[in-house]
Write a protein that holds these residues in place. Structure first.
Motif, PDB file in Angstrom:
ATOM      1  N   TYR A  80      35.589  33.847  23.890  1.00  0.00           N
ATOM      2  CA  TYR A  80      34.852  33.148  23.551  1.00  0.00           C
ATOM      3  C   TYR A  80      35.443  31.603  23.302  1.00  0.00           C
ATOM      4  O   TYR A  80      36.463  31.698  23.173  1.00  0.00           O
ATOM      5  CB  TYR A  80      34.098  33.384  22.337  1.00  0.00           C
ATOM      6  N   HIS A  90      27.440  35.371  20.772  1.00  0.00           N
ATOM      7  CA  HIS A  90      28.919  36.191  20.886  1.00  0.00           C
ATOM      8  C   HIS A  90      28.709  37.443  20.346  1.00  0.00           C
ATOM      9  O   HIS A  90      29.317  38.473  20.643  1.00  0.00           O
ATOM     10  CB  HIS A  90      29.981  35.150  20.053  1.00  0.00           C
ATOM     11  N   THR A 130      27.214  40.098  22.800  1.00  0.00           N
ATOM     12  CA  THR A 130      27.719  40.606  23.729  1.00  0.00           C
ATOM     13  C   THR A 130      29.031  41.560  23.191  1.00  0.00           C
ATOM     14  O   THR A 130      29.068  42.723  23.933  1.00  0.00           O
ATOM     15  CB  THR A 130      28.440  39.573  24.536  1.00  0.00           C
ATOM     16  N   ALA A 188      41.089  31.224  31.858  1.00  0.00           N
ATOM     17  CA  ALA A 188      40.546  32.734  31.340  1.00  0.00           C
ATOM     18  C   ALA A 188      40.270  33.646  31.644  1.00  0.00           C
ATOM     19  O   ALA A 188      40.574  34.900  31.349  1.00  0.00           O
ATOM     20  CB  ALA A 188      39.126  31.791  30.822  1.00  0.00           C
ATOM     21  N   VAL A 227      29.264  40.381  30.251  1.00  0.00           N
ATOM     22  CA  VAL A 227      29.174  38.937  30.411  1.00  0.00           C
ATOM     23  C   VAL A 227      27.594  38.370  29.936  1.00  0.00           C
ATOM     24  O   VAL A 227      26.866  39.062  30.482  1.00  0.00           O
ATOM     25  CB  VAL A 227      29.760  37.933  31.408  1.00  0.00           C
ATOM     26  N   HIS A 276      32.561  35.387  37.289  1.00  0.00           N
ATOM     27  CA  HIS A 276      33.039  36.828  37.290  1.00  0.00           C
ATOM     28  C   HIS A 276      32.791  37.501  38.509  1.00  0.00           C
ATOM     29  O   HIS A 276      33.498  38.405  38.812  1.00  0.00           O
ATOM     30  CB  HIS A 276      32.339  37.335  36.120  1.00  0.00           C
ATOM     31  N   SER A 286      21.101  38.849  29.796  1.00  0.00           N
ATOM     32  CA  SER A 286      20.241  37.796  29.697  1.00  0.00           C
ATOM     33  C   SER A 286      20.484  37.003  28.441  1.00  0.00           C
ATOM     34  O   SER A 286      21.652  37.525  27.591  1.00  0.00           O
ATOM     35  CB  SER A 286      18.946  37.966  30.196  1.00  0.00           C
TER      36      SER A 286
HETATM   37  N1  MSP Z   1      34.845  30.741  27.585  1.00  0.00           N
HETATM   38  C1  MSP Z   1      33.825  31.233  28.289  1.00  0.00           C
HETATM   39  C2  MSP Z   1      34.099  32.447  29.082  1.00  0.00           C
HETATM   40  C3  MSP Z   1      35.252  32.860  29.631  1.00  0.00           C
HETATM   41  S1  MSP Z   1      35.391  34.714  30.033  1.00  0.00           S
HETATM   42  C4  MSP Z   1      36.836  34.606  31.113  1.00  0.00           C
HETATM   43  C5  MSP Z   1      32.614  30.918  27.690  1.00  0.00           C
HETATM   44  N2  MSP Z   1      32.621  31.100  26.227  1.00  0.00           N
HETATM   45  S2  MSP Z   1      31.344  30.891  25.501  1.00  0.00           S
HETATM   46  O1  MSP Z   1      31.584  30.945  24.181  1.00  0.00           O
HETATM   47  O2  MSP Z   1      30.739  29.818  25.903  1.00  0.00           O
HETATM   48  O3  MSP Z   1      30.646  32.349  25.451  1.00  0.00           O
HETATM   49  C6  MSP Z   1      29.706  32.647  26.485  1.00  0.00           C
HETATM   50  C7  MSP Z   1      29.195  33.949  26.000  1.00  0.00           C
HETATM   51  O4  MSP Z   1      28.470  34.106  25.024  1.00  0.00           O
HETATM   52  C8  MSP Z   1      28.082  34.278  27.147  1.00  0.00           C
HETATM   53  O5  MSP Z   1      28.443  34.647  28.490  1.00  0.00           O
HETATM   54  C9  MSP Z   1      27.312  35.379  26.367  1.00  0.00           C
HETATM   55  O6  MSP Z   1      27.902  36.755  26.635  1.00  0.00           O
HETATM   56  C10 MSP Z   1      27.571  34.671  25.159  1.00  0.00           C
HETATM   57  N3  MSP Z   1      26.355  33.967  24.806  1.00  0.00           N
HETATM   58  C11 MSP Z   1      26.195  32.805  24.431  1.00  0.00           C
HETATM   59  N4  MSP Z   1      24.855  32.542  24.055  1.00  0.00           N
HETATM   60  C12 MSP Z   1      24.213  33.454  24.467  1.00  0.00           C
HETATM   61  C13 MSP Z   1      22.646  33.786  23.834  1.00  0.00           C
HETATM   62  N5  MSP Z   1      21.761  32.644  23.665  1.00  0.00           N
HETATM   63  N6  MSP Z   1      22.452  34.891  24.275  1.00  0.00           N
HETATM   64  C14 MSP Z   1      23.024  36.044  24.618  1.00  0.00           C
HETATM   65  N7  MSP Z   1      24.483  35.825  24.672  1.00  0.00           N
HETATM   66  C15 MSP Z   1      24.839  34.273  24.917  1.00  0.00           C
HETATM   67  O7  MSP Z   1      31.652  30.915  28.487  1.00  0.00           O
END
Ligand code: MSP
Length: 519
Positions: A13, A23, A26, A231, A255, A263, A286
């Motif tokens: 994250y 976060h 997942t 990452a 993810v 990915h 989703s």
């Molecule tokens: N740092 C990248 C990921 C790199 S992986 C090699 C990133 N981080 S993030 O902090 O934005 O986290 C994204 C992830 O958080 C999503 O892929 C999902 O798993 C989760 N979510 C973030 N918002 C979400 C919702 N509203 N609902 C469900 N999960 C979502 O992207």
């Protein structure tokens, strides 16, 4: 027989925001699956962590007037504290600023430079500075030359860059996705990826000369490795740096759908280029929306970690895990987090079904039979035994295909509902009025307790806290056996675990019913 490995990961994250429901969601799903596989007896490795490089992070630190390192230390600690509070069972937490990660990332990139899959070229075109992303001419035009995320104007850049030869892997990747339906799931996401690959793959820029907060490009300190490339490698560095290479290839990357492309396409292509086996499965779920709308701080419907903590305090961690897992957006559609839906799920599934059935059975067993499974159980009756076999089957199938909602509804919940129906039909509370019926009452209650025992094993990965309590009340040694790695989902879900003479105690309701204050 060797124990199968099961390596499961979450995204790492970004530390530019504090933990929120996305976060936690997942990571909860990954935790449920990790616990389930431990229950199956697999050798589980569960990885999560934080993604700490790049411009967004450096900007956030600058805004706070602290160094990027101090900033990422603080936010990563916040994620780790939240995950500890959720009692997640990850085996490792990787941070991309750790030397174990940075060193190996450089090794991989060096290998790709040597093999010619990474080359120095020049990029000329549109760039979204906030997102640190290059934007194709077509996309730039449809976005009116503004960032799709921030709305700020795109900039025109011409710069030297290192590129990854993604185009070279187009055919191999397409064939792999086509031949392995499980590789990208759910199907809607798989089709999305295939559609885009058929439009063709271009080489991608994997370095940035403008952002020093990143892993330096090997042999060229002018450039740092693009944060997304850095990452993605975490899944591999985390095991290779710790002599756990036996866990590679990962079994499952969980993810969110917004990071599908990285990915599903870039990551496997890089693995191919490195001559490493590619992961078995990517599952892109989703999104949560809240109270019917996209979550946003300004709308006031943003579900941050403190908000989830209030639910955990009021209803218990199990309740939060249950709602997220049973009603979450695992499939291809978004799910709504509403306060009312949360209460309804808690009362209906946990209080009225699982909790109530457990209380009824243990109370009657204590009232009529001193809390002991009797030896004399009257005429044999296999209604619940049949229901249990079917429920376990449904549960296994659902867990295997990651249809978690179905697994729970058609597995343990269906079984507990069978127990309730069976009690209504056989009415042991009426029969018990005549002492001559005691053997029959004993048979009924032994069947009920046995079915609940089996349901509790299926439920444990999702609601481990009160199911451990149930195991205590049933005097089952499963918790310590699980701890010691002596686990056997198959054996524990077989009919006949409770024996005559086993004692079951009653206690407070596992999930007390919540009555909302009257308006
Ligand atoms: N740092 C990248 C990921 C790199 S992986 C090699 C990133 N981080 S993030 O902090 O934005 O986290 C994204 C992830 O958080 C999503 O892929 C999902 O798993 C989760 N979510 C973030 N918002 C979400 C919702 N509203 N609902 C469900 N999960 C979502 O992207």
């Amino acid at each position: 027989m060797t124990t199968p490995n099961f390596y499961i990961t979450t995204p790492i994250y970004y530390v530019n925001a504090s933990p929120h429901i996305g976060h936690i969601y997942t990571t909860t799903i990954a935790d449920v699956l990790a616990r389930y596989h431990r229950l199956l007896g697999d050798n589980v490795h569960f990885l999560t962590g934080t993604d700490e490089h790049g411009k967004k992070v450096a900007d956030a630190a600058r805004e706070k007037n602290i160094t990027p390192q101090a900033f990422v230390d603080a936010v990563s600690a916040e994620f780790q504290a939240a995950f500890a509070e959720m009692k997640f069972t990850h085996n490792d937490f990787i941070r991309t600023t750790q030397p174990r990660h940075e060193t190996l990332v450089q090794t991989y990139i060096k290998q790709l430079i040597d093999s010619g899959d990474v080359y120095l070229g020049e990029y000329e075109g549109w760039y979204d500075e906030g997102q640190e992303e290059y934007v194709t001419e077509t996309n730039a035009r449809t976005q009116d030359y503004k960032s799709a995320i921030s709305g700020r104007p795109l900039t025109k850049v011409k710069e030297k860059n290192y590129f990854f030869r993604l185009s070279k892997y187009e055919d191999r990747l397409k064939t792999h996705i086509e031949n392995n339906p499980q590789f990208i799931q759910p199907d809607a996401r798989r089709n999305e990826v295939l559609g885009r690959i058929r439009d063709g793959l271009n080489d991608i820029a994997i370095s940035r000369s403008t952002e020093p907060w990143g892993v330096p490009m090997p042999g060229d300190a002018e450039h740092s490795i693009y944060v997304w490339i850095d990452a993605l490698f975490n899944y591999l560095t985390a095991v290779e740096a710790e002599n756990r290479s036996e866990f590679w290839p990962a079994n499952l990357h969980v993810v969110g759908k917004e990071i599908l492309w990285f990915h599903a396409v870039i990551w496997p292509a890089m693995l191919m280029a490195l001559d490493k086996p590619i992961y078995h499965q990517l599952y892109a779920h989703s999104f949560w929306i809240a109270e019917g709308r996209k979550m946003s701080k300004s709308l006031g419907n943003f579900i941050d970690f403190p908000k989830l903590q209030t639910y955990a305090n009021d209803f218990g961690l199990d309740a939060v895990r249950w709602f997220l897992t049973r009603y979450g957006p695992m499939a291809a559609t978004d799910a709504d987090f509403s306060h009312d839906a949360f209460i309804e799920a808690y009362n209906q599934d946990l209080a009225n079904t699982i909790g109530n059935s457990t209380s009824r059975v243990t109370n009657m067993l204590n009232r009529y039979l001193n809390g002991t499974i009797p030896g004399d159980q009257g005429e044999p009756d296999d209604t619940l035994q049949k229901a249990a076999v079917q429920a376990v089957d449904q549960f296994r199938g659902g867990m295997q295909t990651l249809k978690l909602a179905d697994a729970l509804a058609n597995g343990p919940i269906a079984l507990v509902q069978e127990v309730d129906g069976y009690i209504e039909r056989t009415a042991p509370f009426k029969l018990a009025k005549d002492p001559a019926n005691l053997p029959q009452v004993g048979g009924i209650l032994a069947n009920c307790a046995e079915a609940l025992r089996i349901a509790s094993v299926m439920l444990h990965p999702v609601i481990p806290h009160q199911m451990t309590e149930l195991w205590n009340r049933f005097n089952l040694p499963y918790a310590s056996q699980l701890e010691a790695g002596e686990t056997a989902f198959n054996a524990w879900t077989e009919w006949g675990g409770l024996k005559p003479g086993d004692t079951l105690s009653q206690g407070d309701p596992l999930y007390p019913r919540y009555n909302p204050p009257k308006a």
